[in-house]
Structure formats: C-alpha cells, structure tokens
Design a protein around this motif. Structure first.
Motif, PDB file in Angstrom:
ATOM      1  N   ASN A  40      19.217 -42.446 -20.042  1.00  0.00           N
ATOM      2  CA  ASN A  40      19.381 -41.015 -20.296  1.00  0.00           C
ATOM      3  C   ASN A  40      19.174 -40.659 -21.760  1.00  0.00           C
ATOM      4  OD1 ASN A  40      20.007 -40.457 -17.652  1.00  0.00           O
ATOM      5  ND2 ASN A  40      22.213 -40.340 -17.979  1.00  0.00           N
ATOM      6  N   THR A  42      20.753 -37.997 -24.278  1.00  0.00           N
ATOM      7  CA  THR A  42      21.979 -37.201 -24.288  1.00  0.00           C
ATOM      8  C   THR A  42      22.049 -36.384 -25.573  1.00  0.00           C
ATOM      9  OG1 THR A  42      23.052 -38.961 -23.014  1.00  0.00           O
ATOM     10  CG2 THR A  42      24.486 -37.281 -23.988  1.00  0.00           C
ATOM     11  N   GLY A  72      15.952 -33.986 -16.759  1.00  0.00           N
ATOM     12  CA  GLY A  72      16.729 -33.656 -15.575  1.00  0.00           C
ATOM     13  C   GLY A  72      15.958 -32.628 -14.769  1.00  0.00           C
ATOM     14  N   GLY A 103      23.625 -35.834 -20.219  1.00  0.00           N
ATOM     15  CA  GLY A 103      22.557 -36.815 -20.291  1.00  0.00           C
ATOM     16  C   GLY A 103      21.680 -36.786 -19.050  1.00  0.00           C
ATOM     17  N   ALA A 104      20.377 -36.997 -19.238  1.00  0.00           N
ATOM     18  CA  ALA A 104      19.434 -37.007 -18.123  1.00  0.00           C
ATOM     19  C   ALA A 104      18.204 -37.822 -18.508  1.00  0.00           C
ATOM     20  CB  ALA A 104      19.015 -35.585 -17.750  1.00  0.00           C
ATOM     21  N   LEU A 105      17.467 -38.244 -17.500  1.00  0.00           N
ATOM     22  CA  LEU A 105      16.205 -38.931 -17.729  1.00  0.00           C
ATOM     23  C   LEU A 105      15.131 -37.915 -18.116  1.00  0.00           C
ATOM     24  CD1 LEU A 105      16.127 -41.351 -14.657  1.00  0.00           C
ATOM     25  CD2 LEU A 105      16.876 -41.850 -16.995  1.00  0.00           C
TER      26      LEU A 105
END
Length: 195
Positions: A40, A42, A72, A103-105
């Motif tokens: 992720n 963030t 995301g 947090g995300a990809l």
C-alpha cells in the motif's frame, strides 16, 4: 506622524514543508494488462499529493495504450502519456491531489496485455492543493548512457519530480538528486523504472 519602525517582514519557505510520506512499486515481467504496487501507499499529513509513474513494453510490436492509474478506487489524473519513438515502450505519469489517508494499492492498467508492466508511486505532504505541480518537463528519448532532463525550480509548495523508463539492469541518480522508487531489471527486456 507615527515614527515607529514597522515590524520585520516574516517570509515563509514553504519548500521545507514538503515531505515524502510513502512510496511503493510493483512490476510484472509476463504478459498482463495491469500491475499493482506490491504494498500500500499510505499518504499522511496535511496538503497531501500522490504521483505515479508507470511503463509498459511490448516487443516486437507497439506498447498498449494507457487506460488508467488508480489509488484504491480513486482514478489519478493523467499528466503525461509518452510512446517512445520505437513504439514498443510507453511511459505514463498521473497525479492525485488530496488522496485519502487510507492506504491502498496503486494500479496501472493498459488496453491489452504487454510483455512488461512497471508502476511506482510517491506520496507527499505539504503540497499546494490548487497547483501541486507546474507543466511537466519535456519528454526526451534516446540511447544515451547518461540521459538527463532539466527540471527548473518553481513556486513554493510545487513538487518537482521526474521518471525514467529504460531497458537498463540498474539506474543511478545524478549528484544532488534523490531516488524515491527504483524497480530494476524486470522481465525479458530488463526494463527499469526510476522516480
């Protein structure tokens, strides 16, 4: 008439408030139409900004068209989309002002499966939320051993960042520069991405 001196002028150097808060990268060296960072991103802090660079190679042939870069569920705004003169390699950059602190990809998607896909992302805090960046540096390509792009200084709170995508087994940044993301020697053509 008031003869008292005026108070001193206080100048703020907002460049010092910009900070890198998170980085991530990902790659796939086999035919695919999307690639995500391996972890992720963030973003944290106030006045957040996210920038991503991505590349894809299809050899022989033509690199597939850019479809999107997402954080995301949020789609980043495309900044540059450069198909190299040879046609088989593409470099894309996108950004997002005020990304979520969750947090995300970061995922890079193209229109068709290619041989190699690479993505890298950098999150900042302290960036101006209306004009996070100026016009990107001019696109350059070629076969130089030490390629260079000149990025001029800009306004306070603007991010200055550049990406390089090449068939190099390793990348080295120049004097006075800081590498934030490096993905090297990926796939059949030893593709590398540096931010």
């Amino acid at each position: 008439v008031d003869d008292r001196p005026l108070p001193p002028v206080v100048r703020l150097d907002r460049h010092q408030s910009i900070a890198v808060t998170s980085t991530a990268s990902g790659s796939i060296g086999i035919g695919a139409s999307s690639v995500a960072t391996s972890g992720n991103v963030t973003p944290t802090g106030d006045d957040r900004y996210l920038v991503a660079f991505a590349g894809n190679t299809e050899y022989p042939g033509t690199a597939a068209a850019y479809t999107s870069i997402t954080f995301g569920a949020a789609t980043l705004t495309n900044v540059t989309d450069n198909l190299l003169p040879s046609g088989f390699r593409r470099l894309v950059s996108s950004d997002l002002i005020a990304p979520s602190t969750t947090g995300a990809l970061v995922t890079y998607t193209i229109a068709d499966a290619d041989d190699t896909l690479i993505v890298g992302a950098v999150a900042f805090s302290g960036v101006h939320q209306t004009t996070a960046r100026d016009t990107p540096a001019a696109f350059a390509s070629g076969g130089a051993t030490n390629p260079a792009i000149t990025i001029t200084a800009g306004d306070a709170e603007d991010v200055r960042i550049a990406g390089v995508y090449d068939d190099a087994t390793s990348l080295t940044v120049g004097t006075g520069e800081t590498s934030r993301v490096e993905v090297e020697n990926i796939g059949l053509y030893a593709d590398s991405l540096g931010i």
